[in-house]
Design a protein around this motif. Structure first.
Motif, PDB file in Angstrom:
ATOM      1  N   GLU A 143      33.865  33.440  -4.667  1.00 42.99           N
ATOM      2  CA  GLU A 143      32.879  34.416  -4.210  1.00 42.99           C
ATOM      3  C   GLU A 143      31.488  34.057  -4.727  1.00 42.99           C
ATOM      4  OE1 GLU A 143      33.907  37.148  -2.334  1.00 42.99           O
ATOM      5  OE2 GLU A 143      35.987  36.460  -2.442  1.00 42.99           O
ATOM      6  N   PHE A 144      30.480  34.321  -3.887  1.00 46.96           N
ATOM      7  CA  PHE A 144      29.091  34.144  -4.323  1.00 46.96           C
ATOM      8  C   PHE A 144      28.197  35.099  -3.545  1.00 46.96           C
ATOM      9  CE2 PHE A 144      29.659  31.089  -0.917  1.00 46.96           C
ATOM     10  CZ  PHE A 144      28.476  31.118  -0.203  1.00 46.96           C
ATOM     11  N   SER A 145      27.051  35.387  -4.107  1.00 45.44           N
ATOM     12  CA  SER A 145      26.107  36.322  -3.508  1.00 45.44           C
ATOM     13  C   SER A 145      25.599  35.788  -2.176  1.00 45.44           C
ATOM     14  CB  SER A 145      24.928  36.549  -4.454  1.00 45.44           C
ATOM     15  OG  SER A 145      23.918  37.294  -3.802  1.00 45.44           O
ATOM     16  N   ALA A 146      25.480  36.696  -1.204  1.00 43.78           N
ATOM     17  CA  ALA A 146      24.945  36.315   0.106  1.00 43.78           C
ATOM     18  C   ALA A 146      23.444  36.045   0.036  1.00 43.78           C
ATOM     19  CB  ALA A 146      25.244  37.410   1.129  1.00 43.78           C
ATOM     20  N   GLU A 149      27.097  26.065  -4.279  1.00 45.26           N
ATOM     21  CA  GLU A 149      27.846  24.861  -4.667  1.00 45.26           C
ATOM     22  C   GLU A 149      27.406  24.380  -6.042  1.00 45.26           C
ATOM     23  OE1 GLU A 149      28.932  22.649  -0.480  1.00 45.26           O
ATOM     24  OE2 GLU A 149      26.879  22.520  -1.211  1.00 45.26           O
ATOM     25  N   ALA A 150      26.119  24.415  -6.297  1.00 48.19           N
ATOM     26  CA  ALA A 150      25.612  23.994  -7.612  1.00 48.19           C
ATOM     27  C   ALA A 150      26.160  24.891  -8.714  1.00 48.19           C
ATOM     28  CB  ALA A 150      24.084  24.002  -7.616  1.00 48.19           C
ATOM     29  N   GLN A 151      26.225  26.191  -8.452  1.00 47.15           N
ATOM     30  CA  GLN A 151      26.732  27.139  -9.456  1.00 47.15           C
ATOM     31  C   GLN A 151      28.246  27.042  -9.623  1.00 47.15           C
ATOM     32  OE1 GLN A 151      25.541  31.076  -8.236  1.00 47.15           O
ATOM     33  NE2 GLN A 151      23.374  30.715  -8.673  1.00 47.15           N
ATOM     34  N   ILE A 195      36.176  22.534  -8.977  1.00 44.28           N
ATOM     35  CA  ILE A 195      36.909  21.322  -9.377  1.00 44.28           C
ATOM     36  C   ILE A 195      38.014  21.675 -10.379  1.00 44.28           C
ATOM     37  CG2 ILE A 195      36.725  19.073 -10.534  1.00 44.28           C
ATOM     38  CD1 ILE A 195      35.446  19.176  -7.720  1.00 44.28           C
ATOM     39  N   GLN A 196      37.688  22.481 -11.384  1.00 36.59           N
ATOM     40  CA  GLN A 196      38.671  22.844 -12.412  1.00 36.59           C
ATOM     41  C   GLN A 196      39.840  23.625 -11.815  1.00 36.59           C
ATOM     42  OE1 GLN A 196      38.531  21.863 -15.812  1.00 36.59           O
ATOM     43  NE2 GLN A 196      40.657  22.440 -15.534  1.00 36.59           N
ATOM     44  N   ASN A 197      39.540  24.634 -11.002  1.00 32.79           N
ATOM     45  CA  ASN A 197      40.603  25.470 -10.429  1.00 32.79           C
ATOM     46  C   ASN A 197      41.509  24.674  -9.496  1.00 32.79           C
ATOM     47  OD1 ASN A 197      39.546  27.613 -11.844  1.00 32.79           O
ATOM     48  ND2 ASN A 197      38.790  28.709 -10.077  1.00 32.79           N
ATOM     49  N   LEU A 198      40.927  23.856  -8.643  1.00 32.29           N
ATOM     50  CA  LEU A 198      41.750  23.053  -7.736  1.00 32.29           C
ATOM     51  C   LEU A 198      42.585  22.021  -8.503  1.00 32.29           C
ATOM     52  CD1 LEU A 198      39.312  22.543  -4.735  1.00 32.29           C
ATOM     53  CD2 LEU A 198      41.448  23.847  -4.724  1.00 32.29           C
TER      54      LEU A 198
END
Length: 181
Positions: free
Chosen positions: A147-150, A158-160, A166-169
């Protein structure tokens, strides 16, 4: 002073604990285990192939970072030797099959509704081949939502989120391959 019956009881407890410990060692010696990782003793090598990006939208950093992070995790958390040849005991490959954004939250602004949250869904199709036991081969989608702010662009999100994605996947892929739960 300890009575003879208490010494006998104490010695009996010690022997019982020792026997229980030896039983546990015997039960678990047939399989390598570390942090819920279970690898049969005959498996010695693994190959992690480059995880291609076949999604409609391509994040150019996702594939190389995910491939490298998975290699590092296998190298650091298993006893397997990473190899690049075709005769690896475990052959791990896959591809990013989905990288899409949907609206996940809506807020009311006066008479209008606006997106307040967006959801980035990333799916990796994992292809696992066990060259010692082909009955263990599988292909499975591994998907995570972020989730990210609209109010921010996809590039900002993507930067945030890059490190978290990467870690979760990596963790999901690793657990699907090596955990027995």
């Amino acid at each position: 002073m300890i009575s003879k019956s208490n010494r006998t009881l104490y010695r009996s407890v010690q022997l019982s604990l020792l026997a229980a410990g030896l039983l546990l060692v015997a039960l678990f010696s047939g399989c390598y285990s570390f942090k819920d990782v279970s690898i049969p003793p005959e498996v010695k090598t693994a190959r992690v192939n480059y995880i291609e990006n076949k999604a409609r939208y391509i994040n150019p950093q996702l594939s190389p970072q995910l491939t490298e992070k998975l290699r590092q995790k296998i190298n650091n958390q298993t006893r397997l030797t990473l190899v690049q040849n075709d005769d690896a005991h475990y052959d791990i490959s896959g591809y990013v099959s989905d990288y899409s954004i949907t609206t996940s939250g809506i807020s009311q602004q006066g008479n209008q509704q606006q997106a307040s949250m967006n959801r980035l869904t990333v799916t990796v199709t994992l292809i696992f081949k066990n060259n010692l036991d082909p009955t263990k081969n599988f292909e499975a989608p591994i998907s995570r939502n972020f989730e990210f702010s609209a109010n921010i662009s996809l590039q900002q999100a993507e930067a945030q989120l890059s490190e978290t994605i990467i870690q979760n996947l990596t963790d999901e892929i690793f657990n699907r391959i090596f955990s027995n739960w």
